[in-house]
Scaffold this motif. Structure first.
Motif, short mmCIF file in Angstrom:
data_model
loop_
_atom_site.label_atom_id
_atom_site.label_comp_id
_atom_site.label_asym_id
_atom_site.label_seq_id
_atom_site.Cartn_x
_atom_site.Cartn_y
_atom_site.Cartn_z
N LYS A 149 17.14 -3.88 -2.49
CA LYS A 149 17.00 -2.44 -2.72
C LYS A 149 17.95 -1.97 -3.81
O LYS A 149 17.58 -1.20 -4.70
CB LYS A 149 17.31 -1.66 -1.44
CG LYS A 149 16.19 -1.55 -0.47
CD LYS A 149 16.69 -0.81 0.76
CE LYS A 149 15.68 0.16 1.25
NZ LYS A 149 16.15 0.89 2.43
N GLY A 154 16.88 -3.49 -7.29
CA GLY A 154 15.65 -2.84 -7.75
C GLY A 154 15.89 -1.40 -8.16
O GLY A 154 15.37 -0.94 -9.18
N SER A 155 16.69 -0.69 -7.39
CA SER A 155 16.99 0.70 -7.72
C SER A 155 17.76 0.82 -9.02
O SER A 155 17.46 1.67 -9.86
CB SER A 155 17.82 1.34 -6.60
OG SER A 155 17.09 1.37 -5.42
N GLY A 190 15.39 5.15 -5.19
CA GLY A 190 15.01 3.76 -4.98
C GLY A 190 15.53 3.22 -3.65
O GLY A 190 14.83 2.47 -2.96
N GLY A 235 12.35 2.89 -1.34
CA GLY A 235 11.96 1.55 -1.78
C GLY A 235 11.04 0.83 -0.82
O GLY A 235 10.05 0.21 -1.23
N GLY A 274 7.18 -0.02 -1.74
CA GLY A 274 6.86 -1.44 -1.82
C GLY A 274 5.67 -1.80 -0.95
O GLY A 274 4.76 -2.53 -1.37
N GLY A 324 9.36 -2.27 -4.66
CA GLY A 324 9.27 -0.88 -4.25
C GLY A 324 10.45 -0.05 -4.71
O GLY A 324 10.28 1.08 -5.16
N SER A 325 11.65 -0.61 -4.63
CA SER A 325 12.83 0.13 -5.06
C SER A 325 12.81 0.38 -6.56
O SER A 325 13.16 1.46 -7.02
CB SER A 325 14.10 -0.63 -4.68
OG SER A 325 14.24 -0.67 -3.29
N SER A 370 12.48 4.11 -8.07
CA SER A 370 13.57 4.55 -8.93
C SER A 370 13.06 4.94 -10.32
O SER A 370 13.47 5.95 -10.88
CB SER A 370 14.61 3.44 -9.04
OG SER A 370 15.67 3.82 -9.87
#
Length: 103
Positions: A14, A17-18, A48, A52, A56, A78-79, A83
């Motif tokens: 997370k 990805g964010s 994110g 997330g 996702g 997803g994050s 974001s």
């Protein structure tokens, strides 16, 4: 329902990805100053981290690839998507408010 609360690898996914989504959003639409860059980065980072998981799951469900990805990959994707899109949505809302707020 699965418990994602205390899994360190999912929290790391997370966070990564964010941060990646927030950084890419800064590259696509350059900020006017340091303050705007900071606020955009942290708002993207928080969105994110918060959204997330649901984003996702929505992405892998829409693409039909839910069975072929791990939970970490779903969370990372997803994050980053949440974001990245957070600032675009906030920017659009700000422009609409600016346009109609003047009247």
């Amino acid at each position: 329902m699965a418990d994602f609360g205390n899994d360190a690898s999912l929290w790391a996914a997370k966070g990564i990805g964010s941060a990646a989504g927030a950084a890419v959003s800064l590259v696509y639409m350059l900020p006017k100053g340091k303050r705007e860059a900071g606020s955009r980065f942290f708002s993207g980072l928080l969105c994110g981290l918060i959204f997330g998981g649901p984003v996702g799951l929505w992405i892998v469900t829409k693409l039909g690839i839910a069975g072929s990805l791990s939970g970490t990959e779903v969370m990372l994707t997803g994050s980053a998507a949440a974001s990245l899109s957070a600032w675009w949505v906030l920017g659009a809302v700000a422009r609409v408010a600016e346009r109609y707020g003047r009247r």
